[in-house]
Scaffold this motif. Structure first.
Motif, PDB file in Angstrom:
ATOM      1  N   LYS A   3      13.167 -19.147 -35.977  1.00 41.96           N
ATOM      2  CA  LYS A   3      11.834 -19.656 -35.730  1.00 41.96           C
ATOM      3  C   LYS A   3      11.832 -20.906 -34.913  1.00 41.96           C
ATOM      4  N   ARG A   4      10.626 -21.249 -34.612  1.00 39.81           N
ATOM      5  CA  ARG A   4      10.454 -21.934 -33.412  1.00 39.81           C
ATOM      6  C   ARG A   4       9.944 -23.346 -33.410  1.00 39.81           C
ATOM      7  N   LEU A 165       9.834 -26.294 -38.602  1.00 41.41           N
ATOM      8  CA  LEU A 165      10.059 -24.918 -38.141  1.00 41.41           C
ATOM      9  C   LEU A 165      11.533 -24.671 -37.867  1.00 41.41           C
ATOM     10  N   ASP A 166      12.193 -25.652 -37.290  1.00 33.27           N
ATOM     11  CA  ASP A 166      13.621 -25.507 -37.017  1.00 33.27           C
ATOM     12  C   ASP A 166      14.415 -25.329 -38.305  1.00 33.27           C
ATOM     13  N   ASP A 167      14.023 -26.050 -39.353  1.00 36.59           N
ATOM     14  CA  ASP A 167      14.708 -25.912 -40.648  1.00 36.59           C
ATOM     15  C   ASP A 167      14.550 -24.491 -41.191  1.00 36.59           C
ATOM     16  N   LEU A 168      13.348 -23.932 -41.043  1.00 40.18           N
ATOM     17  CA  LEU A 168      13.115 -22.561 -41.511  1.00 40.18           C
ATOM     18  C   LEU A 168      13.922 -21.555 -40.692  1.00 40.18           C
ATOM     19  N   THR A 169      14.087 -21.843 -39.418  1.00 39.56           N
ATOM     20  CA  THR A 169      14.876 -20.966 -38.545  1.00 39.56           C
ATOM     21  C   THR A 169      16.309 -20.850 -39.047  1.00 39.56           C
ATOM     22  N   LEU A 181      10.945 -18.891 -48.532  1.00 35.43           N
ATOM     23  CA  LEU A 181      10.798 -19.183 -47.109  1.00 35.43           C
ATOM     24  C   LEU A 181       9.360 -18.911 -46.667  1.00 35.43           C
ATOM     25  N   GLU A 182       8.786 -17.821 -47.140  1.00 38.60           N
ATOM     26  CA  GLU A 182       7.414 -17.492 -46.782  1.00 38.60           C
ATOM     27  C   GLU A 182       6.453 -18.576 -47.262  1.00 38.60           C
ATOM     28  N   SER A 334      13.024 -22.593 -30.570  1.00 38.38           N
ATOM     29  CA  SER A 334      14.245 -22.252 -31.301  1.00 38.38           C
ATOM     30  C   SER A 334      14.241 -20.838 -31.852  1.00 38.38           C
ATOM     31  N   TRP A 335      13.055 -20.255 -32.074  1.00 35.34           N
ATOM     32  CA  TRP A 335      13.050 -18.927 -32.693  1.00 35.34           C
ATOM     33  C   TRP A 335      13.669 -17.859 -31.787  1.00 35.34           C
ATOM     34  N   ILE A 336      13.641 -18.089 -30.466  1.00 40.23           N
ATOM     35  CA  ILE A 336      14.183 -17.093 -29.539  1.00 40.23           C
ATOM     36  C   ILE A 336      15.693 -17.199 -29.419  1.00 40.23           C
TER      37      ILE A 336
END
Length: 456
Positions: A3-4, A165-169, A181-182, A334-336
């Motif tokens: 994720k992004r 978002l980066d942490d979730l990625t 996570l959700e 980051s998600w890509i």
């Protein structure tokens, strides 16, 4: 998936320097060699407000404060930034404080040199109000003074939200989708939307919608990976709405990408093709070949599941061509990061296996596993299951069971996400159909039952 965070301004000093550098000569042809107002430039960069935007905001505040239209122009703002005008008129100073929440001196303005004023002459809010009323006549006298809300949200707030978002990625790449996570992603989206209630420039508002869309898409992806499919669809509908409010084509492509994967999980293969085509139509797919490649790859899987061989191979070819044109190292969200040659090979394996070419699919799976970065543990596990499927489809039962067993070692210490469980279920179904009485099949079923129970 990963994720992004959009690439946003990360070095304010560089941005301020860039903003001020264009002011050596103003758009109006005036040379500006005076001391530049870095404090005002910093505020404008933090809140992503242009010179025209600031002039509009000041005029709006003047209208609220005085009841009359302001005459501040873009040229006025350039004069402030250049230092040509170091001390705006009193009404403009009041409007600037209303807009920014900062007194004029904090915005880099310098009072004109003059004899010290007596206490009775010093400007205070009451005196300033009298001044404004006196300069605007009866209209202002009849209009209550209502100050605009100063901006409370800026680029720093957006950057802080994107860091989450980066942490979730990272978490998703390792563990895959799960309820924690959700929930974290939905909490991030809620935080972004709560800031919409605070004063901010229009550009910042769009960025907040963009961040909220990204967080909501992350929640949707987590739900897809956990096989909570209807909940995922609800999240995606909301994310698409916010991405369009943000006018963010990257966020929109992200939504369509997950929509395509959701449709595949729900056996809605025509919808998966349509979602892939919608992703291809986004502005970022037309601009950046890497995003175009991903969109074509998703479309290829949809065509393969629809048993449209030529269309699937054509889309796969477009994905490869686009990926070859993609610029490596370009700034992207980051998600890509999960997508590249390795992921396209993994997708190629899926497409060829669906089209009845397991030999070609097995070769692509081996290549994918050799190239998938170690940090994408969940993706490596999925590619391993796909390799096992290609082997069982060639009736190499013992090798297929051994390969599939590697998944449990790869996911050691974490629950197996629902999507991976479903794929393992497909493997077991095809294994039983291929060799129902083989000892390797019985051993696999026993191990699968044991691992399923242990990893609940």
């Amino acid at each position: 998936m990963a994720k992004r965070a959009h690439p946003v301004f990360t070095h304010h000093d560089e941005l301020i320097t860039s903003l001020l550098s264009v002011l050596v000569v103003s758009p109006y042809g005036e040379h500006m060699a005076r001391t530049r107002n870095r404090a005002l430039a910093a505020w404008m960069s933090e809140h992503e407000v242009t010179a025209q935007g600031l002039s509009d905001l000041v005029n709006d505040a003047l209208r609220e404060l005085t009841g009359r239209d302001g005459k501040t122009s873009e040229r006025t703002v350039f004069r402030w930034l250049s230092g040509e005008n170091q001390w705006p008129q009193a009404a403009q100073r009041a409007a600037l404080q209303s807009v920014t929440g900062c007194p004029a001196t904090d915005l880099g303005f310098v009072p004109r040199c003059r004899a010290p004023a007596s206490p009775a002459q010093q400007e205070d809010p009451v005196h300033r109000r009298s001044f404004i009323t006196a300069t605007t006549g009866a209209t202002a006298a009849a209009t209550p003074l209502v100050a605009a809300r100063p901006f409370a949200v800026g680029t720093t707030d957006v950057m802080r939200l994107r860091a989450g978002l980066d942490d979730l990625t990272v978490l998703d790449a390792s563990k895959g989708g799960h309820e924690a996570l959700e929930r974290a992603a939905l909490k991030g989206a809620s935080s972004a939307m709560e800031k919409q209630h605070k004063a901010a420039s229009q550009r910042i508002r769009k960025r907040l919608f963009s961040v909220a869309a990204e967080y909501t898409t992350a929640a949707a992806w987590s739900a897809v990976d956990a096989r909570q499919l209807e909940r995922a669809r609800e999240h995606l509908n909301r994310a698409l709405y916010m991405a369009r409010l943000a006018r963010d084509s990257i966020a929109e492509l992200d939504v369509w990408n997950v929509f395509a994967m959701l449709a595949r999980q729900q056996q809605r293969h025509t919808e998966a093709v349509d979602s892939g085509r919608a992703a291809q139509a986004t502005a970022v797919a037309r601009r950046d070949p890497l995003f175009a490649s991903l969109a074509h790859a998703r479309t290829a899987i949809g065509h393969a599941n629809c048993e449209e061989r030529q269309a699937a191979l054509l889309s796969l070819g477009h994905a490869k061509e686009a990926l070859n044109k993609a610029v490596k190292g370009a700034p992207r969200p980051s998600w890509i990061a999960f997508y590249g040659r390795a992921e396209l090979l993994a997708i190629s394996a899926i497409v060829h296996d669906r089209l009845g070419d397991p030999v070609h699919a097995e070769a692509a799976s081996h290549q994918a596993l050799a190239a998938i970065p170690r940090q994408f543990r969940r993706n490596r596990a999925l590619a391993t299951v796909q390799l096992a499927l290609t082997q069982v489809h060639q009736r190499d039962v013992e090798q297929a069971c051994e390969t599939a067993g590697d998944v449990f070692a790869l996911m050691e210490g974490d629950s197996i996400p629902g999507r991976m469980r479903s794929l393992l279920g497909d493997f077991q179904r095809d294994l039983i159909a291929t060799a129902p009485k083989a000892s390797a099949t019985r051993d696999w079923i026993d191990r699968y039952r044991s691992e399923w129970s242990r990893k609940q």
